[in-house]
Design a protein around this motif. Sequence first.
Motif, short mmCIF file in Angstrom:
data_model
loop_
_atom_site.label_atom_id
_atom_site.label_comp_id
_atom_site.label_asym_id
_atom_site.label_seq_id
_atom_site.Cartn_x
_atom_site.Cartn_y
_atom_site.Cartn_z
N PRO A 1 -0.82 -9.61 -6.13
CA PRO A 1 0.37 -9.70 -5.26
C PRO A 1 0.61 -8.46 -4.43
O PRO A 1 1.12 -8.56 -3.31
N GLY A 2 0.27 -7.27 -4.95
CA GLY A 2 0.42 -6.06 -4.15
C GLY A 2 -0.49 -6.06 -2.94
O GLY A 2 -0.10 -5.62 -1.84
N VAL A 3 -1.70 -6.58 -3.11
CA VAL A 3 -2.63 -6.69 -1.99
C VAL A 3 -2.13 -7.69 -0.97
O VAL A 3 -2.17 -7.45 0.25
N LEU A 4 -1.61 -8.82 -1.47
CA LEU A 4 -1.08 -9.83 -0.55
C LEU A 4 0.14 -9.30 0.20
O LEU A 4 0.33 -9.58 1.40
N ALA A 5 0.99 -8.52 -0.49
CA ALA A 5 2.17 -7.95 0.17
C ALA A 5 1.75 -6.98 1.28
O ALA A 5 2.37 -6.96 2.36
N ALA A 6 0.71 -6.20 1.04
CA ALA A 6 0.23 -5.28 2.08
C ALA A 6 -0.30 -6.05 3.29
O ALA A 6 -0.07 -5.66 4.44
N LEU A 7 -1.00 -7.15 3.04
CA LEU A 7 -1.51 -7.97 4.15
C LEU A 7 -0.35 -8.60 4.94
O LEU A 7 -0.42 -8.70 6.17
N PHE A 8 0.69 -9.03 4.24
CA PHE A 8 1.86 -9.58 4.92
C PHE A 8 2.51 -8.52 5.82
O PHE A 8 2.92 -8.82 6.96
N GLN A 9 2.63 -7.30 5.33
CA GLN A 9 3.23 -6.24 6.13
C GLN A 9 2.37 -5.90 7.34
O GLN A 9 2.91 -5.63 8.42
N LEU A 10 1.06 -5.90 7.17
CA LEU A 10 0.18 -5.65 8.31
C LEU A 10 0.28 -6.76 9.34
O LEU A 10 0.27 -6.51 10.56
N ARG A 11 0.37 -7.98 8.88
CA ARG A 11 0.46 -9.11 9.81
C ARG A 11 1.80 -9.11 10.55
O ARG A 11 1.86 -9.33 11.76
N ASN A 12 2.89 -8.85 9.81
CA ASN A 12 4.22 -8.85 10.43
C ASN A 12 4.48 -7.58 11.23
O ASN A 12 5.35 -7.59 12.11
N GLY A 13 3.78 -6.50 10.91
CA GLY A 13 4.00 -5.25 11.62
C GLY A 13 5.30 -4.57 11.28
O GLY A 13 5.77 -3.71 12.02
#
Length: 503
Positions: free
Chosen positions: A283-295
């Motif tokens: 989930p921490g990896v997925l959260a980081a990807l969400f933040q990168l996608r959302n900016g």
Amino acid sequence: MAERPSNLDEAQQQRRMAKKEMIKPLLGNECEIHNYSLQKITVGILGTGDFARSLATRLVCSGYDVIVGSRYPKCNESLFPSAIEVTSQREATNRANIIFVAVHHEHYSTLNKLRDGLMGKILVDVSNNVEVNEREESNAERLASMFPESTVVKAFNLISAWALQSGARDGSKQVMICSNSQEARCMVVEIARNMGFIPLDFGLLSSAKEIENLPLRLFPSWKMPIILTVVLFVLFYVYSFIRKVIHPYVMKGQNVFYKIPISVVNVALPCVSFVMLSLVYLPGVLAALFQLRNGTKYKRFPCWLDQWLQQRKQLGLLSFLCAALHAVYSLCLPMRRSARYQLLNEASALSRGDKKNIWVEEEVWRMEIYLFFGILAIGMLSLLAVTSLPSVANSLNWREFNFIQSRLGFTALVVSTLHVLTFGWRKAFDSTQYKFYLPPTFAITLIVPCIVLPTKAFLFLPCVNRKLKRIRRGWETSHQAKFREPGEADSVAHFSMESTSRV
């Protein structure tokens, strides 16, 4: 030289002002500002049960005058220390300023005859329910509706009799307090603090229902992790049972059902532990990807991901439990009678000359490396489990805690992956290992780690890691603020009000 005395006077005045400021509380809470002489207040207790006796003893040890009201004072007087006066309920209510109602909520009606003595008094309700949301209104709200002339405070319902006897050295130390009267709330807060507990102000009496539900919930944050662990264990157990027990019986007629209690369980446990450890960091990896996608970091995660992030501690502890059981089971394998028979058969075959040399250099090295990574992994998991305890975590600063739980945690995942790979070795490429065309169990467990570890390595790339750190510090890709030096004409470049609020 003439100005020196004035400077000294000014410095002394500043020190006096600073001393006065240091005396003031950091937060302007009225509970911290009022100074009550609570040791001079007589505290009454209605009830003579285990909780009432422990509460009375603790209050006396804290310096309070305690009077206990009982329906049968002569019979119950011997249950209390000599420093505590046991009298009738009417006399106790007349003499006490603050009264603890230590009776079950179904017996509130018996207090109607004490209405005159309870008028204008502070009633502290310590009762609990049997079921969650047993009634629409809480016990404290019901007590307040029965005695509108009194001030009702909900408190001490989360404290056990044992915690009261031990003086908050064991058990829970937090006392949740709520009431519609700020002054009454502050007085009970001070009592809890003098008794050695940590008071938590929950505001108005409408919060009493939530406080009463807290001791009735059975591991609310552990429900989904436990269900997930059980489901994974059942799946891996059935999968291993088919491969290790059913396949030899169907294909070769071998009866190896004796493997059900130990061998099959010892195959399922490490698989569950390895997958659960991977699910801790996914989930921490997925959260980081969400933040990168959302900016941006100001956009909420999906509800399922938010709940998953909050349950990582429970997933990690269950992973450690399965790993510890796997270690114990592995140590018990040579103690089985079947293992001894197999060892005797191999020794007999070697003595007859059927096998001239059973030493396989590759297998020796594989087992040594496999055990090395396994011992190292269980040691790291033990450290992660210990540091997740509140008593240990509170002694660490944020950087130390983050280093152990994040950096060392990923290291434990890498070492566990190497442990699994050295166990599998060449089995993934051996056609005889595919029983009923089913791949080996260890190959299935590698699916989630093979997603987590490469993704984490991608996030460690300098270009990606730099952008992710900027986002977590408040930077946004679609709204940027441009700051200038203080000496320049325009301190901040022109940008929209929306971007100002976001930054």
